[in-house]
Design a protein around this motif. Structure first.
Motif, mmCIF file in Angstrom:
data_model
loop_
_atom_site.group_PDB
_atom_site.id
_atom_site.type_symbol
_atom_site.label_atom_id
_atom_site.label_comp_id
_atom_site.label_asym_id
_atom_site.label_seq_id
_atom_site.Cartn_x
_atom_site.Cartn_y
_atom_site.Cartn_z
ATOM 1 N N ASN A 303 12.480 -23.694 -35.289
ATOM 2 C CA ASN A 303 12.166 -22.298 -36.068
ATOM 3 C C ASN A 303 10.638 -22.490 -36.671
ATOM 4 O OD1 ASN A 303 12.370 -20.307 -38.202
ATOM 5 N ND2 ASN A 303 12.905 -21.448 -39.610
ATOM 6 N N LEU A 391 5.923 -23.691 -41.988
ATOM 7 C CA LEU A 391 7.068 -24.327 -42.012
ATOM 8 C C LEU A 391 7.459 -24.665 -40.641
ATOM 9 C CD1 LEU A 391 9.356 -25.898 -43.653
ATOM 10 C CD2 LEU A 391 10.637 -23.942 -43.505
ATOM 11 N N ALA A 393 10.465 -26.380 -38.241
ATOM 12 C CA ALA A 393 11.494 -26.957 -38.388
ATOM 13 C C ALA A 393 12.381 -27.523 -36.955
ATOM 14 C CB ALA A 393 12.788 -26.308 -38.886
ATOM 15 N N TYR A 398 11.086 -32.010 -40.461
ATOM 16 C CA TYR A 398 10.377 -30.784 -40.458
ATOM 17 C C TYR A 398 8.842 -31.105 -40.833
ATOM 18 C CZ TYR A 398 11.186 -30.586 -45.457
ATOM 19 O OH TYR A 398 11.520 -31.034 -46.886
ATOM 20 N N GLU A 416 15.616 -36.382 -42.415
ATOM 21 C CA GLU A 416 16.940 -36.311 -42.965
ATOM 22 C C GLU A 416 16.787 -37.025 -44.342
ATOM 23 O OE1 GLU A 416 19.082 -34.261 -42.785
ATOM 24 O OE2 GLU A 416 20.566 -35.358 -43.992
#
Ligand code: C2G
Length: 482
Positions: A303, A391, A393, A398, A416
């Motif tokens: 994304n 951004l 991802a 990201y 994470e």
């Protein structure tokens, strides 16, 4: 700006009088007037020669400070070709320097002026105002910049100095000139605008030549920077290429896919370089960010969200031009850039959602794209303010760059584990246009290593998106041809 030799001579006489407390215009022959000037003097040309000649004529003894590579790098001057030794040698060969020193740091000028008991600091008028602070230590004289570097001289030397001509006199053209000054190997020669008055005003301000006829303009320049209204780009690019000129054109280059393809084909056929000037694509920080994103650091990219908003006054061209105005035409190239770079040009679906302002133009646009293995949103606004973030991802983490990411100076990599954050920064100098100018010039000089930063295919795709948007908005462009 006008610098008259008469004024300079008068200053010179007054200087003698001041220095030795003499009255009137009496000149004391036995006293030495010391002049200092500085420069890179890369690819030594007649502008440098004339500057040194006039600097020397201001006094009896001329000291020339030649910049080191490290200092040029620090002050953001790009593409310096000749080594310090060669540049010193060329200054020496001019025959005007009584002494040559090297300039290594910011702030050295004040110390040199004190140390060498300098009477006059001389520099080209392209620096007018910048060195007024030295008036506290000596006289500051701005000598008129050499407007036209003659083509015969360049041919004789087989010099890689490219004479740039600008088409258009708007805000971006104003920003271009100081940036081009910081790229070695180019000299801004002149400007063309069909409204001759505007061209003359612009040329006077920047001490370049104004051309009334396009044919005359093409004769005087080697490369063309197109900064005219969007709808005139196609016609100007085509005619410049047909006149054998390399072209750098402001974004959006053209608003139709077929036109972009045709122009790139024409450039290729004629062995010329055509660049679309989306400055973000050439800026080092953005480039670094893309490097991280494309090398799997945050896994596979799934994304991309890019947002750029800039509130404009209601009366500006961007919000009143019913055919070529609006947020997507204005800012779409920036927000689409990271998406095309990371997810490619083969999207399966594209949708535009817009919010319209009083004039019926899009003041806020969201573009949603679907790819076989990812999705993307590009958001731009001229009448709605948003956060302006990039951004990216991926399957492992990201990347985020806050506004103004389009002039990337800083970005972060997150994973994470929220305490694992990698931070990166990079310089973004001045207005950033120098990076695209520098890459454009390197490509003309035969170094194709920056072509991947914005490929022809990406520019053609962007033109296709502009076309799709205009169709969706039911705008009927006239595609003015010259
Ligand atoms: N110059 C000129 N006409 C030109 C080009 C340059 O009169 N067409 C002048 C510049 O104004 C400067 C000198 O030639 O006075 C050297 O120019 P550069 O080599 O481009 O060096 P520059 O970046 O101007 O160095 O400390 C460094 C100096 O502050 C400026």
């Amino acid at each position: 700006m006008q610098v008259l030799m008469g004024v300079v001579e008068k200053k010179y006489i007054v200087l003698y009088a001041e220095k030795f407390e003499l009255q009137g215009e009496e000149k004391h022959e036995s006293i030495m007037i010391k002049v200092i000037t500085y420069g890179t003097f890369d690819l030594f040309h007649e502008g440098h020669y004339r500057l040194l000649k006039r600097a020397k004529a201001l006094g009896d003894y001329l000291i020339v400070g030649v910049t080191t590579e490290a200092y040029d790098k620090a002050r953001g001057k790009l593409n310096v070709v000749d080594s310090l030794m060669i540049r010193i040698e060329n200054v020496k060969k001019s025959g005007f320097a009584d002494e040559i020193i090297i300039e290594e740091t910011q702030g050295q000028k004040v110390n040199d002026i004190r140390k060498f008991r300098i009477d006059i600091f001389a520099i080209g008028s392209d620096w007018t105002g910048e060195f007024d602070y030295l008036n506290d230590y000596c006289k500051v004289v701005y000598l008129e910049r050499t407007k036209n570097i003659s083509s015969t001289m360049l041919r004789e030397k087989n010099s890689p100095i490219h004479r740039i001509g600008i088409i258009g006199t708007g805000r971006i053209a104003e920003r271009f000139i100081p940036e081009a000054k910081l790229v070695s190997g180019v000299s801004t020669q002149g400007v063309y605008n069909p409204h001759t008055e505007s061209a003359i005003r612009f040329a006077d301000k920047w001490e370049i030549s104004a051309y009334r006829e396009l044919e005359e303009f093409y004769k005087a320049v080697d490369i063309v920077y197109v900064a005219s209204p969007h709808e005139t780009h196609y016609g100007y690019i085509k005619s410049a290429l047909e006149h054998g000129k390399h072209v750098l054109c402001e974004k959006p280059m053209v608003l139709k896919q077929a036109q972009a393809q045709e122009l790139f084909d024409l450039a290729r056929e004629r062995n010329l370089v055509l660049f679309e000037g989306i400055k973000t694509a050439f800026c080092p920080g953005f480039h670094k960010l893309l490097g991280f994103a494309s090398s799997g650091t945050v896994g596979s990219i799934r994304n991309v969200e890019a947002c750029f908003t800039k509130l404009e006054g209601k009366e500006t061209r961007e919000l009143t031009d019913r055919v070529y105005g609006g947020s997507f035409i204005e800012l779409g190239s920036y927000v689409m850039l990271p998406i095309l770079k990371l997810l490619g040009k083969d999207f399966e679906e594209i949708r535009f959602d817009t919010i319209r302002g009083e004039q019926g133009l899009d003041i806020f646009t969201k573009v949603s794209l679907k790819y076989p293995s990812g999705i993307a949103t590009a958001t731009c606004g001229l009448g709605v303010k948003s956060e302006g973030r990039l951004l990216i991802a991926g399957t492992k983490g990201y990347i985020v760059a806050e506004a103004p990411w389009w002039k990337t100076t800083y970005f972060e990599l997150h994973y994470e584990n929220s305490s694992q954050v990698e931070k990166y920064s990079e310089r973004f100098l001045g207005d950033g246009l120098r990076y695209e100018i520098s890459d454009f010039i390197s490509t003309i000089n035969g170094n194709s290593s920056s072509e991947f930063k914005l490929t022809r295919e990406e520019s053609v795709t962007l033109a296709g998106m502009m076309e799709a948007f205009m169709k969706a908005e039911k705008r009927e462009g006239l595609d003015m041809e010259r």
